[in-house]
Design a protein around this motif. Structure first.
Motif, mmCIF file in Angstrom:
data_model
loop_
_atom_site.group_PDB
_atom_site.id
_atom_site.type_symbol
_atom_site.label_atom_id
_atom_site.label_comp_id
_atom_site.label_asym_id
_atom_site.label_seq_id
_atom_site.Cartn_x
_atom_site.Cartn_y
_atom_site.Cartn_z
ATOM 1 N N GLY A 5 0.807 -1.211 0.000
ATOM 2 C CA GLY A 5 0.000 0.000 0.000
ATOM 3 C C GLY A 5 0.839 1.260 0.000
ATOM 4 O O GLY A 5 0.381 2.335 0.332
ATOM 5 N N ASN A 6 2.087 1.128 -0.403
ATOM 6 C CA ASN A 6 3.020 2.242 -0.358
ATOM 7 C C ASN A 6 3.483 2.571 -1.777
ATOM 8 O O ASN A 6 4.222 1.800 -2.383
ATOM 9 N N ALA A 7 3.056 3.723 -2.286
ATOM 10 C CA ALA A 7 3.451 4.117 -3.637
ATOM 11 C C ALA A 7 4.955 4.308 -3.746
ATOM 12 O O ALA A 7 5.538 4.040 -4.796
ATOM 13 N N ASP A 8 5.612 4.744 -2.673
ATOM 14 C CA ASP A 8 7.066 4.924 -2.708
ATOM 15 C C ASP A 8 7.788 3.606 -2.937
ATOM 16 O O ASP A 8 8.800 3.556 -3.631
ATOM 17 N N ALA A 9 7.270 2.525 -2.376
ATOM 18 C CA ALA A 9 7.879 1.207 -2.576
ATOM 19 C C ALA A 9 7.766 0.791 -4.036
ATOM 20 O O ALA A 9 8.710 0.252 -4.613
ATOM 21 N N LEU A 10 6.627 1.053 -4.656
ATOM 22 C CA LEU A 10 6.465 0.730 -6.062
ATOM 23 C C LEU A 10 7.415 1.558 -6.914
ATOM 24 O O LEU A 10 8.045 1.040 -7.836
ATOM 25 N N LEU A 11 7.542 2.826 -6.607
ATOM 26 C CA LEU A 11 8.463 3.685 -7.363
ATOM 27 C C LEU A 11 9.912 3.228 -7.206
ATOM 28 O O LEU A 11 10.694 3.290 -8.157
ATOM 29 N N ALA A 12 10.265 2.738 -6.041
ATOM 30 C CA ALA A 12 11.619 2.202 -5.831
ATOM 31 C C ALA A 12 11.847 0.982 -6.718
ATOM 32 O O ALA A 12 12.918 0.838 -7.315
ATOM 33 N N ARG A 13 10.851 0.098 -6.833
ATOM 34 C CA ARG A 13 10.977 -1.072 -7.719
ATOM 35 C C ARG A 13 11.078 -0.620 -9.166
ATOM 36 O O ARG A 13 11.834 -1.187 -9.942
ATOM 37 N N TRP A 14 10.293 0.401 -9.549
ATOM 38 C CA TRP A 14 10.360 0.933 -10.913
ATOM 39 C C TRP A 14 11.785 1.378 -11.218
ATOM 40 O O TRP A 14 12.326 1.080 -12.271
ATOM 41 N N ASN A 15 12.406 2.062 -10.297
ATOM 42 C CA ASN A 15 13.771 2.556 -10.501
ATOM 43 C C ASN A 15 14.789 1.433 -10.573
ATOM 44 O O ASN A 15 15.856 1.606 -11.173
ATOM 45 N N GLU A 16 14.487 0.277 -10.008
ATOM 46 C CA GLU A 16 15.370 -0.883 -10.146
ATOM 47 C C GLU A 16 15.269 -1.484 -11.548
ATOM 48 O O GLU A 16 16.236 -2.023 -12.061
ATOM 49 N N TRP A 17 14.082 -1.429 -12.145
ATOM 50 C CA TRP A 17 13.872 -2.035 -13.456
ATOM 51 C C TRP A 17 14.314 -1.147 -14.607
ATOM 52 O O TRP A 17 14.721 -1.649 -15.657
ATOM 53 N N THR A 18 14.240 0.153 -14.468
ATOM 54 C CA THR A 18 14.510 1.032 -15.605
ATOM 55 C C THR A 18 15.939 0.991 -16.135
ATOM 56 O O THR A 18 16.127 1.275 -17.315
ATOM 57 N N PRO A 19 16.948 0.632 -15.346
ATOM 58 C CA PRO A 19 18.283 0.544 -15.950
ATOM 59 C C PRO A 19 18.470 -0.658 -16.880
ATOM 60 O O PRO A 19 19.473 -0.750 -17.575
ATOM 61 N N LEU A 20 17.513 -1.586 -16.915
ATOM 62 C CA LEU A 20 17.645 -2.760 -17.770
ATOM 63 C C LEU A 20 17.766 -2.358 -19.230
ATOM 64 O O LEU A 20 17.226 -1.345 -19.661
ATOM 65 N N ASN A 21 18.453 -3.178 -19.976
ATOM 66 C CA ASN A 21 18.661 -2.929 -21.401
ATOM 67 C C ASN A 21 17.410 -3.341 -22.179
ATOM 68 O O ASN A 21 17.353 -4.398 -22.788
ATOM 69 N N THR A 22 16.415 -2.500 -22.125
ATOM 70 C CA THR A 22 15.165 -2.738 -22.834
ATOM 71 C C THR A 22 14.594 -1.400 -23.287
ATOM 72 O O THR A 22 14.941 -0.359 -22.728
ATOM 73 N N ASN A 23 13.767 -1.423 -24.291
ATOM 74 C CA ASN A 23 13.212 -0.175 -24.804
ATOM 75 C C ASN A 23 12.116 0.394 -23.929
ATOM 76 O O ASN A 23 12.083 1.589 -23.678
ATOM 77 N N GLN A 24 11.179 -0.459 -23.508
ATOM 78 C CA GLN A 24 10.041 0.019 -22.745
ATOM 79 C C GLN A 24 9.708 -0.930 -21.611
ATOM 80 O O GLN A 24 9.891 -2.141 -21.727
ATOM 81 N N ILE A 25 9.165 -0.350 -20.552
ATOM 82 C CA ILE A 25 8.675 -1.122 -19.426
ATOM 83 C C ILE A 25 7.232 -0.693 -19.183
ATOM 84 O O ILE A 25 6.927 0.499 -19.143
ATOM 85 N N PHE A 26 6.366 -1.675 -19.044
ATOM 86 C CA PHE A 26 4.966 -1.419 -18.749
ATOM 87 C C PHE A 26 4.706 -1.730 -17.281
ATOM 88 O O PHE A 26 5.180 -2.740 -16.766
ATOM 89 N N LEU A 27 3.950 -0.874 -16.634
ATOM 90 C CA LEU A 27 3.564 -1.101 -15.253
ATOM 91 C C LEU A 27 2.346 -2.011 -15.254
ATOM 92 O O LEU A 27 1.312 -1.668 -15.828
ATOM 93 N N GLY A 28 2.461 -3.184 -14.656
ATOM 94 C CA GLY A 28 1.368 -4.146 -14.616
ATOM 95 C C GLY A 28 0.660 -4.109 -13.278
ATOM 96 O O GLY A 28 1.305 -4.155 -12.232
ATOM 97 N N LEU A 29 -0.661 -4.015 -13.326
ATOM 98 C CA LEU A 29 -1.467 -3.939 -12.113
ATOM 99 C C LEU A 29 -2.723 -4.797 -12.256
ATOM 100 O O LEU A 29 -3.287 -4.893 -13.345
ATOM 101 N N PRO A 30 -3.195 -5.382 -11.146
ATOM 102 C CA PRO A 30 -4.502 -6.037 -11.203
ATOM 103 C C PRO A 30 -5.602 -4.986 -11.304
ATOM 104 O O PRO A 30 -5.520 -3.930 -10.680
ATOM 105 N N ALA A 31 -6.632 -5.265 -12.092
ATOM 106 C CA ALA A 31 -7.723 -4.312 -12.298
ATOM 107 C C ALA A 31 -8.684 -4.243 -11.113
ATOM 108 O O ALA A 31 -9.400 -3.263 -10.964
ATOM 109 N N VAL A 32 -8.702 -5.272 -10.292
ATOM 110 C CA VAL A 32 -9.503 -5.286 -9.061
ATOM 111 C C VAL A 32 -8.702 -6.012 -7.988
ATOM 112 O O VAL A 32 -7.757 -6.737 -8.284
#
Length: 85
Positions: A5-32
């Motif tokens: 329930g912590n948006a900061d924790a999700l943003l920290a994980r995002w920052n871990e993934w973005t250095p990967l050698n890939t063009n795009q990263i999609f944020l995946g979430l459950p719809a409910v």
């Protein structure tokens, strides 16, 4: 991961993934909440706390929801579509 329930924790994980050698990263979430054992994020939290930070990343590709059945039931994508680009 947002399961805490912590948006900061999700943003920290995002920052871990973005250095990967890939063009795009999609944020995946459950719809409910019931679509996954954890990770559900209310649309208002996504649009106000998370998207403003990750959309500035050159790796940001968009948002992916699972699954379409649940999205059709609650309209999650309709709520966020104006904020994802």
């Amino acid at each position: 991961m947002y399961g805490s329930g912590n948006a900061d924790a999700l943003l920290a994980r995002w920052n871990e993934w973005t250095p990967l050698n890939t063009n795009q990263i999609f944020l995946g979430l459950p719809a409910v909440e019931g679509a996954a054992s954890s990770g559900y994020m209310p649309p208002d939290v996504l649009t106000s706390q998370v998207l403003p930070s990750i959309k500035s990343s050159p790796k940001y590709g968009g948002v992916m929801l699972w699954n379409r059945f649940y999205d059709q039931q609650n309209g999650y994508s309709d709520v966020i579509k104006g904020s994802i680009n």
